[in-house]
Structures are given as structure tokens and as C-alpha cells.
Design a protein around this motif. Structure first.
Motif, PDB file in Angstrom:
ATOM      1  N   LEU A 114       0.826  -1.216   0.000  1.00 58.63           N
ATOM      2  CA  LEU A 114       0.000   0.000   0.000  1.00 58.63           C
ATOM      3  C   LEU A 114       0.854   1.256   0.000  1.00 58.63           C
ATOM      4  O   LEU A 114       0.553   2.232  -0.684  1.00 58.63           O
ATOM      5  N   GLU A 115       1.946   1.217   0.767  1.00 51.49           N
ATOM      6  CA  GLU A 115       2.851   2.372   0.842  1.00 51.49           C
ATOM      7  C   GLU A 115       3.357   2.739  -0.557  1.00 51.49           C
ATOM      8  O   GLU A 115       3.396   3.909  -0.928  1.00 51.49           O
ATOM      9  N   GLY A 116       3.730   1.707  -1.328  1.00 52.45           N
ATOM     10  CA  GLY A 116       4.220   1.945  -2.681  1.00 52.45           C
ATOM     11  C   GLY A 116       3.145   2.551  -3.566  1.00 52.45           C
ATOM     12  O   GLY A 116       3.414   3.438  -4.377  1.00 52.45           O
ATOM     13  N   LEU A 117       1.909   2.075  -3.401  1.00 48.03           N
ATOM     14  CA  LEU A 117       0.805   2.611  -4.198  1.00 48.03           C
ATOM     15  C   LEU A 117       0.575   4.088  -3.870  1.00 48.03           C
ATOM     16  O   LEU A 117       0.342   4.906  -4.766  1.00 48.03           O
ATOM     17  N   LEU A 118       0.668   4.433  -2.583  1.00 54.52           N
ATOM     18  CA  LEU A 118       0.520   5.840  -2.192  1.00 54.52           C
ATOM     19  C   LEU A 118       1.642   6.679  -2.806  1.00 54.52           C
ATOM     20  O   LEU A 118       1.409   7.768  -3.339  1.00 54.52           O
ATOM     21  N   ILE A 119       2.872   6.159  -2.738  1.00 51.90           N
ATOM     22  CA  ILE A 119       4.022   6.922  -3.234  1.00 51.90           C
ATOM     23  C   ILE A 119       3.871   7.219  -4.720  1.00 51.90           C
ATOM     24  O   ILE A 119       4.005   8.360  -5.170  1.00 51.90           O
ATOM     25  N   ILE A 120       3.550   6.181  -5.491  1.00 44.52           N
ATOM     26  CA  ILE A 120       3.516   6.371  -6.943  1.00 44.52           C
ATOM     27  C   ILE A 120       2.389   7.321  -7.328  1.00 44.52           C
ATOM     28  O   ILE A 120       2.556   8.196  -8.186  1.00 44.52           O
ATOM     29  N   ALA A 121       1.229   7.195  -6.655  1.00 47.33           N
ATOM     30  CA  ALA A 121       0.115   8.086  -6.981  1.00 47.33           C
ATOM     31  C   ALA A 121       0.428   9.519  -6.572  1.00 47.33           C
ATOM     32  O   ALA A 121       0.122  10.468  -7.309  1.00 47.33           O
ATOM     33  N   ALA A 122       1.055   9.679  -5.402  1.00 46.85           N
ATOM     34  CA  ALA A 122       1.397  11.021  -4.933  1.00 46.85           C
ATOM     35  C   ALA A 122       2.348  11.696  -5.914  1.00 46.85           C
ATOM     36  O   ALA A 122       2.192  12.882  -6.245  1.00 46.85           O
ATOM     37  N   ILE A 173       9.850  -0.695  -5.444  1.00 47.05           N
ATOM     38  CA  ILE A 173       9.830  -0.166  -6.811  1.00 47.05           C
ATOM     39  C   ILE A 173       9.377   1.298  -6.791  1.00 47.05           C
ATOM     40  O   ILE A 173      10.015   2.172  -7.375  1.00 47.05           O
ATOM     41  N   ALA A 174       8.279   1.542  -6.070  1.00 44.17           N
ATOM     42  CA  ALA A 174       7.776   2.915  -6.007  1.00 44.17           C
ATOM     43  C   ALA A 174       8.774   3.826  -5.299  1.00 44.17           C
ATOM     44  O   ALA A 174       9.014   4.956  -5.731  1.00 44.17           O
ATOM     45  N   LEU A 175       9.384   3.300  -4.237  1.00 44.67           N
ATOM     46  CA  LEU A 175      10.362   4.072  -3.459  1.00 44.67           C
ATOM     47  C   LEU A 175      11.538   4.472  -4.343  1.00 44.67           C
ATOM     48  O   LEU A 175      12.131   5.539  -4.164  1.00 44.67           O
ATOM     49  N   GLY A 176      11.909   3.617  -5.311  1.00 41.89           N
ATOM     50  CA  GLY A 176      13.000   3.949  -6.217  1.00 41.89           C
ATOM     51  C   GLY A 176      12.523   4.779  -7.398  1.00 41.89           C
ATOM     52  O   GLY A 176      13.183   5.728  -7.819  1.00 41.89           O
ATOM     53  N   LEU A 177      11.347   4.425  -7.912  1.00 43.42           N
ATOM     54  CA  LEU A 177      10.869   5.019  -9.160  1.00 43.42           C
ATOM     55  C   LEU A 177      10.524   6.506  -8.998  1.00 43.42           C
ATOM     56  O   LEU A 177      10.831   7.310  -9.889  1.00 43.42           O
ATOM     57  N   GLY A 205      -4.759   4.974  -4.797  1.00 43.94           N
ATOM     58  CA  GLY A 205      -4.434   6.045  -5.736  1.00 43.94           C
ATOM     59  C   GLY A 205      -5.119   7.349  -5.347  1.00 43.94           C
ATOM     60  O   GLY A 205      -4.506   8.418  -5.373  1.00 43.94           O
ATOM     61  N   ILE A 206      -6.391   7.251  -4.968  1.00 45.04           N
ATOM     62  CA  ILE A 206      -7.099   8.454  -4.508  1.00 45.04           C
ATOM     63  C   ILE A 206      -6.401   9.014  -3.272  1.00 45.04           C
ATOM     64  O   ILE A 206      -6.179  10.217  -3.150  1.00 45.04           O
ATOM     65  N   GLY A 207      -6.013   8.106  -2.378  1.00 44.63           N
ATOM     66  CA  GLY A 207      -5.317   8.541  -1.161  1.00 44.63           C
ATOM     67  C   GLY A 207      -3.994   9.199  -1.479  1.00 44.63           C
ATOM     68  O   GLY A 207      -3.656  10.251  -0.928  1.00 44.63           O
ATOM     69  N   GLY A 208      -3.225   8.581  -2.370  1.00 43.30           N
ATOM     70  CA  GLY A 208      -1.887   9.090  -2.675  1.00 43.30           C
ATOM     71  C   GLY A 208      -1.940  10.396  -3.431  1.00 43.30           C
ATOM     72  O   GLY A 208      -1.259  11.369  -3.074  1.00 43.30           O
ATOM     73  N   ALA A 209      -2.758  10.442  -4.489  1.00 41.85           N
ATOM     74  CA  ALA A 209      -2.862  11.680  -5.262  1.00 41.85           C
ATOM     75  C   ALA A 209      -3.505  12.759  -4.402  1.00 41.85           C
ATOM     76  O   ALA A 209      -3.148  13.938  -4.495  1.00 41.85           O
ATOM     77  N   GLY A 210      -4.445  12.343  -3.530  1.00 36.03           N
ATOM     78  CA  GLY A 210      -5.066  13.295  -2.623  1.00 36.03           C
ATOM     79  C   GLY A 210      -4.067  13.856  -1.627  1.00 36.03           C
ATOM     80  O   GLY A 210      -4.180  14.993  -1.184  1.00 36.03           O
ATOM     81  N   LEU A 211      -3.060  13.046  -1.290  1.00 40.04           N
ATOM     82  CA  LEU A 211      -2.043  13.488  -0.332  1.00 40.04           C
ATOM     83  C   LEU A 211      -1.277  14.693  -0.865  1.00 40.04           C
ATOM     84  O   LEU A 211      -0.980  15.629  -0.125  1.00 40.04           O
ATOM     85  N   VAL A 242       5.254  10.477   1.729  1.00 39.91           N
ATOM     86  CA  VAL A 242       4.340   9.424   2.189  1.00 39.91           C
ATOM     87  C   VAL A 242       4.751   8.927   3.578  1.00 39.91           C
ATOM     88  O   VAL A 242       3.900   8.736   4.456  1.00 39.91           O
ATOM     89  N   ASN A 243       6.048   8.731   3.778  1.00 37.73           N
ATOM     90  CA  ASN A 243       6.583   8.550   5.119  1.00 37.73           C
ATOM     91  C   ASN A 243       5.859   7.518   5.987  1.00 37.73           C
ATOM     92  O   ASN A 243       5.551   7.770   7.140  1.00 37.73           O
ATOM     93  N   GLY A 244       5.565   6.350   5.450  1.00 35.68           N
ATOM     94  CA  GLY A 244       5.023   5.289   6.287  1.00 35.68           C
ATOM     95  C   GLY A 244       3.515   5.259   6.419  1.00 35.68           C
ATOM     96  O   GLY A 244       2.981   4.408   7.120  1.00 35.68           O
ATOM     97  N   ARG A 245       2.812   6.181   5.756  1.00 37.16           N
ATOM     98  CA  ARG A 245       1.353   6.213   5.906  1.00 37.16           C
ATOM     99  C   ARG A 245       0.698   4.923   5.421  1.00 37.16           C
ATOM    100  O   ARG A 245      -0.322   4.492   5.943  1.00 37.16           O
ATOM    101  N   GLY A 246       1.300   4.298   4.401  1.00 41.50           N
ATOM    102  CA  GLY A 246       0.749   3.046   3.896  1.00 41.50           C
ATOM    103  C   GLY A 246       0.816   1.946   4.941  1.00 41.50           C
ATOM    104  O   GLY A 246      -0.095   1.118   5.060  1.00 41.50           O
TER     105      GLY A 246
END
Lengths: 422, 368
Positions: B82-90, B161-165, B266-272, B287-291
Motif C-alpha cells: 500500500l505504501e508503494g501505491l501511495l508513493i507512486i500516486a502522490a 519499486i515505487a520508493l526507487g521510481l 491512488g485516490i489517497g496518494g494523489a489526494g495526499l 508518504v513517510n510510512g502512511r501506507g
């Protein structure tokens, strides 16, 4: 090699578990390189540059030049060139000068990754996911730096001082890292708290606490950066054979290799190791056989944390010379190293070298005016993703027509996650 | 059959919730009697409109990721990525908005009665963020469902992957690991209702993402517990064989659930970044651990969307409070550990919840 014998090799690989893991690791690595090339092309398309990159293929004396372009936009990076630069950049002119700066940089990364890779591997084999190696390394490094700075003034400088203070610093790192690692182990053993989440949370806590301690209590007054005072020269791991300033010490690499051998012996040749492995593979059977599961969890996490802490101490004594906030992500890379090594301590140094090449080489790639060094982070994720799906490679193998059908046992990518699901 | 330990956990959960409530009441009473004391100051800041509305804002990414995590795990796929999903969307949300030009409107729709309504580019960026997270979730679903990958390791891979990408992408486009700031959504103000004293301003004059969250929680609950889809999802996690026998494809249900977790995260991440944040993406810090906190939130909420919302509000209130307690002389780096420490304490006291029977397991249909 004709098709049939290639298939035999594949089949023989699939037959034994250790060899299959090796095959999976190599295949995952190869696939990551291919997908990574796609990422580089996409990144090259997003980036802005004057002229598109070209790939030159020598062909019967002539050169075939392919200009990279997509949808009318130039692609700035050439993946072939990126990988060549990555590889040559990691080794430098190793044939004429084996101790060159680039190679020592590679070995520095490798050495630190041996410790974190071993840390993750030990926990894994005991059936625990230690995602907290980073936090354990951070606190181990800080404690080790503080202990060294405190003790060094009362010691004689020179060799005698080194012989006393370096083992002491490593020990402090091991103890603090070990205690911080034992914490999530105990939380899992006695409170059933999932160690994946607790260790990740403990990473955040370690970073903040280390920042606070360094900034408000142990800040080096003469420095702009948030860091402790430097450890004296005799407390640092000396770069034997390699140049000053490379941040690499052969001594540390030897220590890492010795610990890898030690970890292997511990796992394979001692009763504690037997307990760890059986708890990792079959927790119920282990418990039935008289293994105290709770204690084993704490022990494996404490050992794991101790290795991470030693890694932190080595980072201070070898690479930086003090504790500095903003520790590179050796802990997370250690996860990749361990998974790539099939969680086998003897495989860890090899996987660590691969990753050392990747990290130091990606610096060279960035320096050459190309792809940002963060590329290694992307590849790290891809490698883990592909190692996680052995079935993909097995299916690929099964697509090849074969005379006899063979049923191979499913491989666990870990040392026994099975205990977690009950 | 009654699981003893599960029963005890339930008791502990209620005791914990009670204790948290009791503590709040104690602080409140103490604060009311001694307004000048620490309790008084904390109370004063805790009930201020700005704290409550900022707690709502901060809970948006956690709640959406938690809702996504509930659907995935209920269907039998533990989504630790989930953390990765938040990161990529954000990140993609900001990137796409910036590339489109935040101030303009590229697309407009004709609404009967209203005429041509322009859709701001921030909304397109928002959609791009959701799309990116859904694609990453699709990758995760394929790897787990098609190739029987270990879910925990595959989830870690999604995170890494998201953390690197994200910083890699920022470096490619902006030459540094952070993005510039783009605009964020304007607050939506509900006429009349926003005039209600205290609550009006908190609930009815807020970012669109806060409204979405307030709708998403009951809708998720309804979808999970009152619709055939929800029944399938739950069956897929508890007893996939029965679902298979009933003629429903376990594969399809799991794909839908994991993709849904991608959309929600995605809504959460982009909303962030676009909805409630500063409109930029900062390397590792956004994102810092929110996932991961979201995972704990739905475990604590026992897979119930309302429970997860409550737990998320607990964490985000702590987060909002720590921002407002800087004046009390405690260094911010220590106060910032409060939400993480709370997660560990909650996890230690609640321990393992009743995770779905088949979660983490690969299911092979009998027909193959």
C-alpha cells in the motif's frame, strides 16, 4: 549448445532446490536488466536533451547506427551504453590497477551490504522478516560512534589503541543493534505483533531518535552537517592496499566474509542453527521437537540486529569516520541481497558484490551525464519482484516441450514464511 | 468453534479503545479544571477547529489506503505494498499536473443545463495518479495471482519499486529528487451547512478529498457487507473453494479486489499531494510510512471500514497534535515518533487479528 542439452541443464537446475534458487536468482537478475532497459528508455524519453542517443552496432566491418526516438521525441539515454558504463564504471581499470578508486568504491558498497544482507538472511532463516535492518544499523552506527569518541581519548594512539578500540566499537554496535532487533522479535513472540510492520515502524523511530540525539546532544560544533565528532584516526579501519579516502578497508571485507562463513556454520553445524532453521521451515514441527519457538524468534532477531549493528559500526569506522544523519539505505538493499542469495549466508557476499557493482556503477552512470543514480533503487525493486515469482520461470521452463513430465516441488522464496499464516 | 485467544484479543481491543477514550476524558476534565496546565493547553489545541480539520485532512491517505487494504486482504491477497501505491500516486499526480500546466483546463465537458464545464488540470493529474497506482496494483495482482508469488515479498517489491521510481522520475524530469509545487484543490464549501458553528467549517468547508473520504467509508462498508460483490470478496478470503464451487471465479474476484485497492490507494496518494498537501512531492518524505500505518489502522479496525476510519483518525489526530505541540519545548523529531510508537503499542496489544482464513494463500481452481 543445442536446444536439447540446454533444456537438460534447465531441468537439472529445476531438480535440486539450491540450484533452482540459483537459477531463479540469475533469471530474475537477467529479467530485471531487460525491464530496467525499458525503464531507461522511458526515462530517456521523459528527459530533455539536445540530440537523441544512438546505439552503434558493429556489423561486418560497418556500423549500424540506431537513433532512439519515440513519438517524435528524442530518447536521451541508450540502455546498452548505460549498462556498459555501469559495469566498466564499477570496476575501473581493474587489470592495470586493481586497487583503483572506482573498484574500491564498489568494494565499499559490497562490504557494507554483506553485513546487512547477512542480517536479513539470518532472520529469514529463522522464519522472521526483518525489514528493520536499516533502523538497527542506524542505532548501531550512532552508538558505536559515540562509544568510540568517548573512549578514544583515554587510549594510547597507534596500533595498541586500534586493537582495543576497534573491537570495542564493533561490539557496541552489535549490542545496540542486537537489542533493537530483539525488540520486534519479543513483540512477535510474546504479543503476536507482526514483525513486518513493527520493524518498519522502528526504522522511522530510529531515524528520528538518532537525529534528535545527534543534533541536540552530540553535535560536532565545528560542522554544518548534523553529525557527531569524528573518531580519531587510529580508531578507523585502515585502507590496506587501497587508497586513502576510498572509504574501503580490506579488513572490513575480511570481517564480513568471516561473518558470512560463521553464519553458515552457525546455521548448518550447530544445534542453535538447527533450531532456527526448523522454526523457519516448520514452526509446528520445531515446537513438537522441543524447540522453544518464542525464544528462537527473539534469538534470530537479536542475531540479525547484531549483524546490522556491526554493519553500522563498520560504516562509521570505515566509510564516514563519524555518525552522520542521512544514512544510505543499506538496510533495504540488504533485503534484496539476502533474497537474491536465497537467504544463504555463503551466497550473500556474491549477491552483495552484484549489488555493490550496481550501486557504484550507477554513480558512474550519473557522472557520465546520464541516468540518475536512483536507477539502482528501481532495479532493487524489480529484482525482488522477479525473485518473488519463481513460478514465472518454472512456467517458462515448462513451455519448452519435454519428453517426460516432471513435477517439481514448489520453492519457497523465503526461509519459512509458512508459519505466519496460521 | 470459539477461538479463545481471538476472544481475548477482542476484549483487549475494547479495553484499549476504552482506555484511549478514558484518557481523552481525563485530559479533558483536567484541562477544563486547570486551563493553564499542560492538560489544558493540550485540550485547547486538540479541540481547536484547525486541529480537527487538519486531522481529517491527514487521515485522507491513511483511510483510502486502509479501505483498499481491507478489500485486498478480505479477498485473500495481503497487500503490504500500500505504501508503494501511495508513493507512486502522490508522485505521478504532481508530475502529470505540472506537465499539463496546473492553472489551465485541458478538457471540458458539456453538462446539460450548466453548459461547458472545464475540468481543471489538477483533476486530470489526480486521475493520472490514480491510474498509475492502479497499474502498479495490477502488476502486483498478476504476480501474486498468476505466478503464485509470495504475497509479502511481492508487496515489499511494490513498495521498493515505487520508493526507487518516484525519486528517479523526479531526477529525470527536474534534476532533483523533489518536484516543484503545483496548485492544489480549492476547498469545497457547502452553502448553509458550512455556516453551522464549529462543525460547519470543519466538515462542510474542506478539500474535495475529505468529502470523498467521508463518502468512501460508508460506501465501502455497504459494498463489503451488503452487496453480492462484497460477499464474493469475503468468501474468496475465507473459503475460496466454496466460492469456486458456487461458480464464481476466485481469480476474478481477487483481481477486482486488488485493483480496487490500487484505485482507492491512488485516490489517497494523489489526494495526499494534490488534495490536502502542499502540492509537491518530496523524495522519501511525502508518504513517510502512511501506507504501513494504514495496514495497522484496518487491523485495529478489524477489517471494518468504520473501524479503520476510527483508527486512522486516532493516528492522524496524534499527527495533527504533534504539529501543534512544538511550542511546548519538546523537540519535534521526538514528537514525530508518536504516531509510529502508537502503531507499535496498538499492534502489540491487539496482536494478530482474525485475518481471513485463506489470506496469503494461493488458490488454484479445481477445473484446471
Amino acid at each position: 549448445m543445442n536446444g536439447d542439452s540446454w533444456r537438460d541443464v534447465l531441468r537439472r537446475f529445476a531438480g535440486t532446490s539450491a540450484a533452482e534458487r540459483l537459477f531463479i536468482s540469475v533469471a530474475a537478475l537477467a529479467l530485471s536488466i531487460v525491464v530496467g532497459a525499458g525503464v531507461i528508455l522511458a526515462a530517456g524519453w521523459m528527459a530533455t536533451c539536445g540530440a537523441p542517443a544512438t546505439i552503434d552496432i558493429p556489423l561486418f566491418g560497418a556500423t549500424l547506427s540506431i537513433t532512439l526516438q519515440a513519438f517524435g521525441e528524442p530518447i536521451c539515454y541508450d540502455p546498452v551504453n548505460v549498462y556498459v558504463t555501469l559495469f566498466t564504471g564499477a570496476f575501473g581499470d581493474i587489470l592495470s590497477n586493481p586497487t583503483n578508486f572506482s573498484f574500491s568504491l564498489t568494494l565499499k558498497e559490497t562490504t557494507l551490504l554483506v553485513f546487512t544482507g547477512l542480517s536479513v538472511a539470518i532472520a529469514f532463516r529463522g522464519g522472521m522478516f526483518n525489514i528493520g535492518t536499516q533502523g538497527q544499523l542506524v542505532l548501531g552506527a550512532l552508538a558505536s560512534a559515540l562509544a568510540t569518541v568517548t573512549v578514544a581519548p583515554i587510549l594510547p594512539a597507534g596500533l595498541v589503541g586500534s586493537i582495543v578500540v576497534i573491537p570495542f566499537a564493533l561490539l557496541v554496535g552489535a549490542i545496540v543493534g542486537g537489542l533493537y532487533g530483539a525488540l520486534p522479535g519479543a513483540l512477535k513472540a510474546y504479543a503476536d505483533a507482526n514483525e513486518v510492520i513493527t520493524t518498519i515502524m522502528l526504522n522511522f523511530i530510529a531515524t528520528q531518535v538518532a537525529f534528535y540525539l545527534t543534533k541536540y546532544h552530540f553535535q560536532n560544533p565545528g560542522s554544518q552537517v548534523v553529525q557527531t565528532r569524528s573518531v580519531p584516526g587510529f580508531a578507523q579501519l585502515q585502507p590496506i592496499l587501497f587508497g586513502e579516502g576510498s572509504g574501503f578497508s580490506l579488513l572490513a571485507l575480511v570481517l564480513g566474509l568471516a561473518l558470512a562463513g560463521g553464519a553458515w556454520l552457525l546455521l548448518e553445524r550447530t544445534s542453535l542453527g538447527y533450531d532456527l532453521r526448523t522454526s523457519g521451515l516448520q514452526p509446528e514441527a520445531a515446537e513438537y521437537g522441543g524447540v522453544d519457538a518464542d525464544q528462537t524468534m527473539v534469538t534470530s532477531m537479536a542475531l540479525s540486529g547484531a549483524l546490522a549493528g556491526i554493519g553500522g559500526a563498520v560504516w562509521v569506522l570505515m566509510a564516514i569516520g563519524s555518525y552522520q544523519v542521512g544514512v544510505p539505505s543499506y538496510g533495504f538493499d540488504g533485503i534484496t541481497v539476502s533474497i537474491l542469495a536465497g537467504n544463504n549466508p555463503l551466497g550473500v557476499p556474491i549477491a552483495a558484490l552484484l549489488f555493490g557493482v550496481l550501486k557504484s556503477g550507477s554513480l558512474a552512470v550519473q557522472f557520465a551525464g546520464g541516468v540518475p543514480q536512483e536507477l539502482s533503487g528501481v532495479l532493487r525493486g524489480l529484482i525482488i519482484l522477479f525473485v518473488a515469482m519463481p513460478e514465472f520461470f518454472r512456467m517458462l521452463g515448462e513451455r519448452l516441450p519435454s519428453a517426460e513430465s516432471e513435477q517439481s516441488a514448489p520453492v519457497a522464496t523465503d526461509g519459512g514464511e509458512g508459519g505466519d499464516e496460521e | 468453534m470459539i477461538d479463545r485467544s481471538a476472544l481475548d484479543r477482542e476484549t483487549i481491543r475494547y479495553a484499549l479503545a476504552g482506555a484511549a477514550g478514558g484518557l481523552v476524558v481525563l485530559v479533558a476534565i483536567g484541562g477544563l479544571i486547570f486551563p493553564g496546565s499542560i492538560a489544558g493547553i493540550v485540550l485547547n489545541r486538540a479541540v481547536s477547529q484547525s486541529t480537527v480539520s487538519s486531522a481529517l485532512r491527514l487521515s485522507v491517505p491513511i483511510v483510502f489506503a486502509a479501505l483498499g487494504g481491507i478489500f485486498a486482504e478480505k479477498s485473500g491477497v495481503i497487500n503490504i505494498g500500500l505504501e508503494g501505491l501511495l508513493i507512486i500516486a502522490a508522485f505521478v499526480g504532481v508530475l502529470a499536473t505540472d506537465m499539463l500546466g496546473a492553472g489551465q483546463a485541458l478538457v471540458s465537458v458539456v453538462v446539460p443545463g450548466l453548459g461547458t464545464v472545464p475540468i481543471g488540470n489538477i483533476w486530470l493529474g489526480f486521475a493520472a495518479g490514480i491510474l498509475s497506482s492502479t497499474l502498479l496494483a495490477l502488476l502486483f495482482a498478476v504476480v501474486c495471482i498468476e505466478f503464485k508469488a509470495d504475497q509479502i515479498i511481492a508487496g515489499l517489491a511494490v513498495w521498493l519499486i515505487a520508493l526507487g521510481l518516484a525519486p528517479f522520475g523526479a531526477k529525470v524530469v527536474y534534476n532533483r529528487p523533489n518536484t516543484p509545487s503545483v496548485g492544489t484543490f480549492d476547498n469545497w464549501t457547502v452553502p448553509l451547512l458550512s455556516e453551522i458553528p464549529y462543525f460547519g467549517d470543519v466538515l462542510f468547508n474542506a478539500s474535495p478529498t475529505v468529502f470523498m473520504m467521508l463518502f468512501a467509508v460508508p460506501i465501502s462498508w455497504y459494498a463489503l457487507f451488503r452487496t453480492p460483490f462484497g460477499r464474493w470478496v469475503r468468501a474468496s478470503g475465507e473459503n475460496p473453494k466454496a466460492l469456486d464451487t458456487a461458480g464464481v471465479s476466485v481469480r476474478r474476484v481477487r483481481y477486482s479486489a486488488v485493483l480496487l485497492s490500487g484505485v482507492l490507494s491512488g485516490i489517497g496518494g494523489a489526494g495526499l499531494t494534490l488534495g490536502t498537501g502542499t502540492g509537491n512531492f518530496v523524495g522519501g518524505g511525502t508518504v513517510n510510512g502512511r501506507g504501513f500505518i494504514a495496514i495497522v489502522a484496518y487491523l485495529f479496525g478489524n477489517y471494518n471500514p468504520f473501524g479503520a476510519f476510527g483508527a486512522s483518525m486516532l493516528f492522524s489526530t496524534l499527527d495533527a497534535l504533534q504539529l501543534r505541540l512544538h511550542g511546548l519545548g519538546v523537540p519535534s523529531s521526538l514528537i514525530q515518533t508518536i504516531p509510529y510508537v502508537t502503531v507499535i503499542i496498538v499492534l502489540a496489544l491487539v496482536g494478530r487479528t482474525q485475518i481471513p482464513e485463506a489470506a496469503g494463500e494461493y488458490y488454484e481452481s479445481g477445473e484446471e
